[in-house]
Design a protein around this motif. Structure first.
Motif, PDB file in Angstrom:
ATOM      1  N   LEU A  16       0.811  -1.227   0.000  1.00 54.91           N
ATOM      2  CA  LEU A  16       0.000   0.000   0.000  1.00 54.91           C
ATOM      3  C   LEU A  16       0.842   1.274   0.000  1.00 54.91           C
ATOM      4  O   LEU A  16       0.683   2.119  -0.879  1.00 54.91           O
ATOM      5  N   MET A  17       1.715   1.405   0.963  1.00 50.39           N
ATOM      6  CA  MET A  17       2.441   2.670   1.129  1.00 50.39           C
ATOM      7  C   MET A  17       3.432   2.936  -0.016  1.00 50.39           C
ATOM      8  O   MET A  17       3.480   4.050  -0.541  1.00 50.39           O
ATOM      9  N   GLN A  18       4.199   1.949  -0.397  1.00 50.69           N
ATOM     10  CA  GLN A  18       5.177   2.161  -1.470  1.00 50.69           C
ATOM     11  C   GLN A  18       4.520   2.501  -2.805  1.00 50.69           C
ATOM     12  O   GLN A  18       4.983   3.425  -3.481  1.00 50.69           O
ATOM     13  N   PRO A  19       3.456   1.808  -3.210  1.00 50.59           N
ATOM     14  CA  PRO A  19       2.812   2.197  -4.469  1.00 50.59           C
ATOM     15  C   PRO A  19       2.239   3.618  -4.445  1.00 50.59           C
ATOM     16  O   PRO A  19       2.056   4.232  -5.491  1.00 50.59           O
ATOM     17  N   ASP A  51      -5.114  -8.749  -1.113  1.00 55.73           N
ATOM     18  CA  ASP A  51      -5.975  -8.270  -2.204  1.00 55.73           C
ATOM     19  C   ASP A  51      -6.674  -6.965  -1.843  1.00 55.73           C
ATOM     20  O   ASP A  51      -6.774  -6.055  -2.673  1.00 55.73           O
ATOM     21  N   ASN A  52      -7.133  -6.860  -0.605  1.00 55.62           N
ATOM     22  CA  ASN A  52      -7.818  -5.630  -0.204  1.00 55.62           C
ATOM     23  C   ASN A  52      -6.852  -4.466  -0.036  1.00 55.62           C
ATOM     24  O   ASN A  52      -7.217  -3.316  -0.289  1.00 55.62           O
ATOM     25  N   LEU A  53      -5.621  -4.742   0.371  1.00 55.87           N
ATOM     26  CA  LEU A  53      -4.619  -3.664   0.420  1.00 55.87           C
ATOM     27  C   LEU A  53      -4.345  -3.145  -0.990  1.00 55.87           C
ATOM     28  O   LEU A  53      -4.236  -1.933  -1.204  1.00 55.87           O
ATOM     29  N   ARG A  54      -4.253  -4.061  -1.954  1.00 58.03           N
ATOM     30  CA  ARG A  54      -4.058  -3.635  -3.346  1.00 58.03           C
ATOM     31  C   ARG A  54      -5.259  -2.824  -3.835  1.00 58.03           C
ATOM     32  O   ARG A  54      -5.090  -1.839  -4.561  1.00 58.03           O
ATOM     33  N   ALA A  55      -6.448  -3.224  -3.440  1.00 56.14           N
ATOM     34  CA  ALA A  55      -7.650  -2.479  -3.824  1.00 56.14           C
ATOM     35  C   ALA A  55      -7.634  -1.085  -3.198  1.00 56.14           C
ATOM     36  O   ALA A  55      -8.070  -0.108  -3.825  1.00 56.14           O
ATOM     37  N   MET A  56      -7.102  -0.979  -1.982  1.00 53.85           N
ATOM     38  CA  MET A  56      -7.009   0.325  -1.327  1.00 53.85           C
ATOM     39  C   MET A  56      -6.082   1.256  -2.094  1.00 53.85           C
ATOM     40  O   MET A  56      -6.311   2.465  -2.137  1.00 53.85           O
ATOM     41  N   VAL A  57      -5.032   0.714  -2.710  1.00 53.03           N
ATOM     42  CA  VAL A  57      -4.128   1.544  -3.513  1.00 53.03           C
ATOM     43  C   VAL A  57      -4.928   2.230  -4.614  1.00 53.03           C
ATOM     44  O   VAL A  57      -4.834   3.445  -4.805  1.00 53.03           O
ATOM     45  N   ASP A  58      -5.725   1.454  -5.336  1.00 51.57           N
ATOM     46  CA  ASP A  58      -6.539   2.028  -6.415  1.00 51.57           C
ATOM     47  C   ASP A  58      -7.524   3.058  -5.878  1.00 51.57           C
ATOM     48  O   ASP A  58      -7.686   4.136  -6.450  1.00 51.57           O
ATOM     49  N   LEU A  59      -8.173   2.712  -4.774  1.00 49.06           N
ATOM     50  CA  LEU A  59      -9.177   3.607  -4.194  1.00 49.06           C
ATOM     51  C   LEU A  59      -8.557   4.928  -3.735  1.00 49.06           C
ATOM     52  O   LEU A  59      -9.071   6.010  -4.044  1.00 49.06           O
ATOM     53  N   ILE A  60      -7.444   4.841  -3.026  1.00 48.26           N
ATOM     54  CA  ILE A  60      -6.774   6.049  -2.533  1.00 48.26           C
ATOM     55  C   ILE A  60      -6.259   6.878  -3.707  1.00 48.26           C
ATOM     56  O   ILE A  60      -6.432   8.103  -3.737  1.00 48.26           O
ATOM     57  N   ALA A  61      -5.638   6.218  -4.678  1.00 44.02           N
ATOM     58  CA  ALA A  61      -5.091   6.943  -5.835  1.00 44.02           C
ATOM     59  C   ALA A  61      -6.202   7.668  -6.604  1.00 44.02           C
ATOM     60  O   ALA A  61      -6.017   8.802  -7.046  1.00 44.02           O
ATOM     61  N   ARG A  62      -7.354   7.020  -6.730  1.00 44.13           N
ATOM     62  CA  ARG A  62      -8.475   7.646  -7.444  1.00 44.13           C
ATOM     63  C   ARG A  62      -9.003   8.880  -6.712  1.00 44.13           C
ATOM     64  O   ARG A  62      -9.515   9.802  -7.328  1.00 44.13           O
ATOM     65  N   HIS A  63      -8.894   8.876  -5.397  1.00 42.63           N
ATOM     66  CA  HIS A  63      -9.429   9.986  -4.597  1.00 42.63           C
ATOM     67  C   HIS A  63      -8.352  10.966  -4.129  1.00 42.63           C
ATOM     68  O   HIS A  63      -8.647  11.867  -3.349  1.00 42.63           O
ATOM     69  N   ALA A  64      -7.150  10.780  -4.573  1.00 44.56           N
ATOM     70  CA  ALA A  64      -6.050  11.669  -4.184  1.00 44.56           C
ATOM     71  C   ALA A  64      -6.108  12.919  -5.063  1.00 44.56           C
ATOM     72  O   ALA A  64      -5.406  13.030  -6.056  1.00 44.56           O
ATOM     73  N   VAL A  65      -6.941  13.850  -4.656  1.00 47.29           N
ATOM     74  CA  VAL A  65      -7.126  15.081  -5.424  1.00 47.29           C
ATOM     75  C   VAL A  65      -5.806  15.842  -5.473  1.00 47.29           C
ATOM     76  O   VAL A  65      -5.176  16.090  -4.445  1.00 47.29           O
ATOM     77  N   LYS A  66      -5.384  16.173  -6.681  1.00 45.83           N
ATOM     78  CA  LYS A  66      -4.133  16.896  -6.913  1.00 45.83           C
ATOM     79  C   LYS A  66      -2.927  16.178  -6.311  1.00 45.83           C
ATOM     80  O   LYS A  66      -1.968  16.808  -5.861  1.00 45.83           O
ATOM     81  N   GLY A  67      -2.984  14.844  -6.250  1.00 49.12           N
ATOM     82  CA  GLY A  67      -1.851  14.070  -5.756  1.00 49.12           C
ATOM     83  C   GLY A  67      -1.618  14.180  -4.269  1.00 49.12           C
ATOM     84  O   GLY A  67      -0.497  14.000  -3.802  1.00 49.12           O
ATOM     85  N   ILE A  68      -2.677  14.469  -3.503  1.00 51.08           N
ATOM     86  CA  ILE A  68      -2.550  14.650  -2.052  1.00 51.08           C
ATOM     87  C   ILE A  68      -3.280  13.508  -1.335  1.00 51.08           C
ATOM     88  O   ILE A  68      -4.380  13.109  -1.734  1.00 51.08           O
ATOM     89  N   TRP A  69      -2.657  12.998  -0.275  1.00 49.59           N
ATOM     90  CA  TRP A  69      -3.264  11.926   0.509  1.00 49.59           C
ATOM     91  C   TRP A  69      -4.654  12.346   0.993  1.00 49.59           C
ATOM     92  O   TRP A  69      -4.812  13.447   1.530  1.00 49.59           O
ATOM     93  N   PRO A  70      -5.652  11.484   0.853  1.00 50.45           N
ATOM     94  CA  PRO A  70      -6.959  11.770   1.465  1.00 50.45           C
ATOM     95  C   PRO A  70      -6.835  11.745   2.992  1.00 50.45           C
ATOM     96  O   PRO A  70      -5.853  11.246   3.537  1.00 50.45           O
ATOM     97  N   GLU A  71      -7.835  12.243   3.654  1.00 56.07           N
ATOM     98  CA  GLU A  71      -7.849  12.276   5.127  1.00 56.07           C
ATOM     99  C   GLU A  71      -7.754  10.854   5.704  1.00 56.07           C
ATOM    100  O   GLU A  71      -8.310   9.915   5.144  1.00 56.07           O
ATOM    101  N   GLU A  72      -7.082  10.737   6.828  1.00 55.42           N
ATOM    102  CA  GLU A  72      -6.912   9.436   7.493  1.00 55.42           C
ATOM    103  C   GLU A  72      -8.265   8.785   7.796  1.00 55.42           C
ATOM    104  O   GLU A  72      -8.451   7.589   7.560  1.00 55.42           O
ATOM    105  N   GLY A  73      -9.204   9.560   8.305  1.00 55.59           N
ATOM    106  CA  GLY A  73     -10.520   9.011   8.641  1.00 55.59           C
ATOM    107  C   GLY A  73     -11.251   8.468   7.425  1.00 55.59           C
ATOM    108  O   GLY A  73     -11.940   7.450   7.499  1.00 55.59           O
ATOM    109  N   LEU A  74     -11.091   9.135   6.307  1.00 51.45           N
ATOM    110  CA  LEU A  74     -11.717   8.684   5.070  1.00 51.45           C
ATOM    111  C   LEU A  74     -11.102   7.359   4.614  1.00 51.45           C
ATOM    112  O   LEU A  74     -11.828   6.439   4.208  1.00 51.45           O
ATOM    113  N   ILE A  75      -9.804   7.245   4.721  1.00 48.02           N
ATOM    114  CA  ILE A  75      -9.128   6.005   4.339  1.00 48.02           C
ATOM    115  C   ILE A  75      -9.583   4.862   5.249  1.00 48.02           C
ATOM    116  O   ILE A  75      -9.858   3.754   4.780  1.00 48.02           O
ATOM    117  N   ARG A  76      -9.695   5.125   6.536  1.00 52.98           N
ATOM    118  CA  ARG A  76     -10.181   4.094   7.468  1.00 52.98           C
ATOM    119  C   ARG A  76     -11.593   3.663   7.097  1.00 52.98           C
ATOM    120  O   ARG A  76     -11.920   2.473   7.141  1.00 52.98           O
TER     121      ARG A  76
END
Length: 188
Positions: A16-19, A51-76
């Protein structure tokens, strides 16, 4: 939550973190605060499957507006939608099962049904839901009796055996949570 070990953290790092290493911290958030949030996420997400960690990569990347990490609570929240934490790692499930309602449910025979609702991370059940849980418990008592009879007669299906095993696993988990709460109460 059970303490994650180095191997569990490394798995989350690798999957998750490295990708997502190219994402930036949110503007106005200090590097220290961002690093602490990432460490909390790394520790917390160790319960997830590969598999779910890999899915989280896609989900986070899709929601990373302007290349910025989404909020921690949203990721949880996204993580819990993909895969609920194990019940013993869920503060809500533990709290509900340790509460007076959990003790009452155990005494009255509807603790497994309450536990199953708690694992879904729903709100604390109201009177209507409790009535339904009691009805479900009655139906499940009958179902357990029928499955045991089918097992004794040699005609139980694999699905019936799996259901009964899952029910007993939930009951064992409830007992472990309540026993831990009782031990903590007597040690205090």
């Amino acid at each position: 939550m059970s303490a994650p070990n180095a191997g569990m953290r490394a798995r989350v790092d690798g999957l998750l973190m490295q990708p997502l290493a190219g994402l930036a911290r949110k503007r106005g958030v200090s590097a220290e605060a961002h690093d602490k949030a990432m460490a909390r996420l790394r520790d917390w997400l160790t319960y997830m499957s590969d598999d779910n960690l890999r899915a989280m990569v896609d989900l986070i990347a899709r929601h990373a507006v302007k290349g910025i990490w989404p909020e921690e609570g949203l990721i949880r929240s996204w993580a819990m939608t993909l895969q609920c934490p194990p019940p013993r790692d869920s503060a809500y499930a533990q709290s509900l099962i340790r509460s007076a309602m959990g003790r009452q449910a155990m005494a009255e025979g509807w603790a497994v049904e309450l536990f199953q609702i708690a694992r879904k991370l729903g709100p604390p059940p109201g009177k209507y839901i409790i009535t339904r849980l009691r009805q479900d418990a009655d139906a499940n008592r009958h179902k357990r009796r029928v499955i045991r009879e089918n097992i004794e007669a040699g005609r139980a299906t694999l699905a019936e055996k799996d259901w009964l095993a899952a029910w007993h696993a939930d009951l064992a988990e409830i007992e472990a949570i309540q026993n831990a709460a009782n031990e903590e109460g007597t040690a205090a």
